[in-house]
Design an enzyme around this catalytic site. Structure first.
Site, PDB file in Angstrom:
ATOM      1  CB  SER A 279      -6.994   3.030  -0.618  1.00 24.24           C
ATOM      2  OG  SER A 279      -5.682   3.495  -0.823  1.00 24.24           O
TER       3      SER A 279
ATOM      4  CG  ASP B 120      -2.052   0.994   1.123  1.00 22.86           C
ATOM      5  OD1 ASP B 120      -2.590   1.172   0.018  1.00 22.86           O
ATOM      6  OD2 ASP B 120      -2.410   1.608   2.150  1.00 22.86           O
TER       7      ASP B 120
ATOM      8  CD  GLN C 124      -4.633   1.229  -3.158  1.00 21.04           C
ATOM      9  OE1 GLN C 124      -4.155   2.351  -3.319  1.00 21.04           O
ATOM     10  NE2 GLN C 124      -4.336   0.467  -2.114  1.00 21.04           N
TER      11      GLN C 124
END
Length: 352
Positions: free
Chosen positions: A285, A215, A337
């Protein structure tokens, strides 16, 4: 940060034989309540200026919790995650594992992360029994691109001064930075966990570490390939927090590189012809998927190469794809993502 609020019990002393990331991702099993219920043993990292906890913390701890319900002969091969609410660094996180299926070759687990009775994150994971595919296999993998190694003079350290960050990162110039097409640009970096992950952690600790740093800078790829990353000052609890100067230099260099391409002679400008540069007002996100291809063929405390690209952005959202390789060129994971990427508007944007 108060231990009384950020964990259910006071954390034990850190084990000097474990890497920092092992301690950060450590879980406490709440067996007297439910054998499939866990909580964070130590405070979780909330980056300066961020709306909530670093998403990688929650992704990795959900994976670590699910692994505690899986036989050692099984390995993670995919996890599909949704960020529901921003997590707080001042409240303990509860992880509840639901055992969806336990088959001979595959096992499925769903984990919900909760704070204050609300679901902040949910993920469904699939595990596969080692060597269950048989002796005859269909195999192929994309090649790792040729890039300077992590110790090359052209590779720049991204120094993260916040004490809560257990990873090291080294940046390579954006590929195709001169192109006017954002979707052909690729951001590239080397990354690894600080210290040495213990043998006690097993391969589970290494995949959890990769889940953690998958991430890292992920959704930010979209603003970087558009050359509009603008975060001079972040605000947390009404206090100004300066963004790490090394990251700022890295981003400025990307902008400088993008201006070095040959250009036509500039036309005279009038005061009315100059348009203000777009400013990113929100990056959050929404979902996060990891496919682990070789979960037992890498160490997260050794340099791994990551390459990110964005095939699409629009309607206030954007998509990023990430590939992760070992230094020997083994593709160990592919990540996807999607996130909210909004520009500063003349009128207020709708709330999430």
């Amino acid at each position: 940060m108060s231990f009384h609020h950020s964990t259910l019990v006071k954390p034990p002393p850190s084990d000097p034989n474990k890497a920092e990331i092992e301690s950060i991702l450590e879980l406490t099993q709440l067996s007297p309540i439910d054998p499939d219920l866990f909580t964070n043993t130590r405070p979780l990292w909330q980056p300066p200026g961020a709306r909530g906890l670093f998403g990688g913390c929650i992704i990795a701890q959900c994976l670590a919790a699910a692994y505690k319900t899986i036989p050692d002969t099984f390995s993670i091969h995919s996890m599909h995650c949704y960020f529901v609410l921003a997590g707080s660094g001042e409240i303990p996180v509860l992880y509840h594992v639901e055992r969806i299926r336990s088959g001979r070759s595959f096992a499925t687990r769903t984990v919900q992360a909760r704070q204050g009775g609300n679901v902040i994150f949910t993920t469904t994971m699939s595990f596969v029994r080692e060597n269950s595919g048989g002796k005859k296999l269909i195999e192929h993998a994309v090649d790792m691109p040729y890039v300077p190694g992590p110790d090359h003079e052209k590779v720049r350290d991204v120094i993260m001064k916040d004490e809560g960050n257990p990873i090291m990162s080294r940046s390579i110039d954006i590929l195709n930075s001169h192109s006017p097409l954002p979707h052909v640009k690729k951001t590239r970096q080397w990354v690894k966990a600080r210290g040495r992950i213990s043998e006690e952690g097993g391969h589970q600790a290494h995949v959890a570490a990769v889940a953690y740093f998958s991430d890292h800078f992920f959704i930010g790829t979209i603003s970087r390939v558009h050359n509009i990353w603008r975060i001079p000052v972040a605000r947390l609890n009404h206090k100004a927090v300066k963004v790490d100067e090394d990251v700022r230099k890295d981003l400025r260099k990307d902008e400088d590189d993008a201006t070095e391409a040959p250009k036509a002679p500039p036309r005279p400008r009038t005061p009315t012809s100059k348009k203000p540069k777009p400013v990113v007002s929100m990056m959050v996100s929404l979902d996060h998927t990891i496919y682990f291809h070789e979960p037992r063929r890498f160490r997260a405390d050794e340099w791994l190469f990551t390459e990110m690209e964005s095939p699409w952005a629009g309607d206030g959202r954007g998509l990023v794809i990430q590939k992760i390789f070992t230094q020997k060129g083994v593709l160990v994971a592919t990540c996807v993502q999607e996130g909210v990427v909004r520009l500063k508007q003349d009128e207020p944007a709708p709330k999430l």
